[in-house]
Design an enzyme around this catalytic site. Structure first.
Site, mmCIF file in Angstrom:
data_model
loop_
_atom_site.group_PDB
_atom_site.id
_atom_site.type_symbol
_atom_site.label_atom_id
_atom_site.label_comp_id
_atom_site.label_asym_id
_atom_site.label_seq_id
_atom_site.Cartn_x
_atom_site.Cartn_y
_atom_site.Cartn_z
ATOM 1 N N ASP A 42 0.847 -1.200 0.000
ATOM 2 C CA ASP A 42 0.000 0.000 0.000
ATOM 3 C C ASP A 42 0.884 1.252 0.000
ATOM 4 O O ASP A 42 0.383 2.378 -0.052
ATOM 5 C CB ASP A 42 -1.019 -0.009 1.144
ATOM 6 N N SER A 43 2.220 1.041 0.003
ATOM 7 C CA SER A 43 3.131 2.158 -0.257
ATOM 8 C C SER A 43 2.880 2.718 -1.660
ATOM 9 O O SER A 43 3.386 3.788 -2.002
ATOM 10 C CB SER A 43 4.589 1.707 -0.118
ATOM 11 N N ASP A 81 -1.200 -5.923 -0.258
ATOM 12 C CA ASP A 81 -1.564 -5.316 1.022
ATOM 13 C C ASP A 81 -3.066 -5.106 1.113
ATOM 14 O O ASP A 81 -3.695 -4.617 0.167
ATOM 15 C CB ASP A 81 -0.885 -3.945 1.152
ATOM 16 N N LYS A 109 -1.461 -9.289 2.754
ATOM 17 C CA LYS A 109 -0.694 -8.846 3.929
ATOM 18 C C LYS A 109 -1.549 -7.889 4.758
ATOM 19 O O LYS A 109 -2.205 -7.001 4.213
ATOM 20 C CB LYS A 109 0.612 -8.158 3.510
ATOM 21 N N GLU A 111 -1.549 -5.448 8.356
ATOM 22 C CA GLU A 111 -0.754 -4.806 9.418
ATOM 23 C C GLU A 111 -1.381 -5.074 10.781
ATOM 24 O O GLU A 111 -2.604 -4.965 10.946
ATOM 25 C CB GLU A 111 -0.680 -3.293 9.185
ATOM 26 N N GLU A 173 8.975 -4.417 10.577
ATOM 27 C CA GLU A 173 9.409 -3.103 10.085
ATOM 28 C C GLU A 173 9.964 -2.235 11.211
ATOM 29 O O GLU A 173 9.304 -2.035 12.248
ATOM 30 C CB GLU A 173 8.223 -2.391 9.388
HETATM 31 O O1 KIV Z 1 3.552 -1.148 1.609
HETATM 32 C C1 KIV Z 1 4.746 -1.505 1.654
HETATM 33 O O2 KIV Z 1 5.563 -1.179 0.791
HETATM 34 C C2 KIV Z 1 5.158 -2.322 2.780
HETATM 35 C C3 KIV Z 1 6.619 -2.611 2.921
HETATM 36 C C4 KIV Z 1 7.349 -1.419 3.367
HETATM 37 C C5 KIV Z 1 6.859 -3.777 3.798
HETATM 38 O O3 KIV Z 1 4.350 -2.718 3.560
#
Ligand code: KIV
Length: 248
Positions: A42-43, A81, A109, A111, A173
């Site tokens: 989600d980056s 994510d 994924k 969090e 992280e």
């Molecule tokens: O969204 C992302 O890029 C991440 C990584 C930094 C692990 O969750």
């Protein structure tokens, strides 16, 4: 690759490489480089859409990026994510995880530790990746976490709970190296670190940092292996000169 392959890699001490990708071209490159895990992070909110926070990205956007990555890397293990809020309750979490799997993800994924949502997803046989330590979706500061004994113990205990759900990996992280080591030794699932020291079972970085695709200072734990910013600006300048010359 399958979850079992990642567990076998951990057992044999073979490091696992994870990289974020968001589109066809870079997914194709990552697959050509035989990167074991591709993360549609989600980056994307930051590096693809220019948003301040990862929490701003929608399910629709995450599905779209996932579809593109699947087209570029059809044979890779793709982790997508779950965006902020998409795992708020078990039923919704399951629906959203299913959407990402249908879009091409091999695993989702999440969090933190929204336990009932995590369980609902695992009960349906969907592969899961955990994410502990600094949690960008909800963090109020981007400083290292897990420095105090209490915080470190909390992360360690969360990792053990996550591990019992047999995730295909746990991302750690921005935590102290010693804590990264302790968690990695205590879990069956491979740990993938970003700013978590050198003892995790694998590492993940954002592709824009690996390739230096921006003019900004890198986060302290990131590393560049190319300079796409300079190469790109130079190529655009050369192209502009070529267009100008043609006109004369
Ligand atoms: O969204 C992302 O890029 C991440 C990584 C930094 C692990 O969750």
């Amino acid at each position: 690759m399958l979850k079992e392959d990642f567990y076998a890699m951990k057992k044999s001490g073979a490091p696992i490489t994870m990289v974020t990708v968001y589109d066809v071209a870079f997914a194709r490159m990552a697959e050509a480089a035989e990167i074991e895990m591709l993360l549609v992070g989600d980056s994307a909110a930051n590096v693809m859409l220019g948003m301040e926070r990862t929490a701003g990205i929608s399910m629709e956007a995450m599905c779209l990026f996932t579809t593109a990555v699947k087209r570029g890397a059809p044979n890779s293990y793709i982790i997508s994510d779950m965006p902020f809020g998409s795992d708020s309750e078990p039923k919704i979490a399951l629906q959203n995880a299913t959407r990402l799997i249908e879009a091409g993800a091999s695993a989702v994924k999440i969090e933190g530790l929204p336990l009932s949502s995590l369980r609902a997803i695992r009960e349906k046989g969907i592969d899961l990746v955990g994410h502990l330590g600094l949690l960008p979706q909800t963090a109020t500061s981007f400083k290292q976490v897990g420095k105090s004994e209490e915080e470190a113990e909390k992360i360690f205990e969360q990792a053990k709970v996550l591990d019992s759900l047999e995730p295909c990996a746990i991302v750690l992280e921005h935590i102290p190296e010693e804590l990264g080591k302790k968690v990695s030794q205590a879990t069956n699932a491979p740990t993938i670190g970003i700013g978590a020291g050198s003892h995790t079972d694998g590492q993940v970085l954002v592709m824009h940092d690996i390739l230096k695709m921006h003019p900004f200072k890198l986060p302290p734990f990131a590393k560049s292996f190319a300079n796409f910013w300079d190469a790109g600006v130079n190529a655009f300048c050369d192209y502009r000169s070529w267009v100008n010359k043609k006109k004369i």
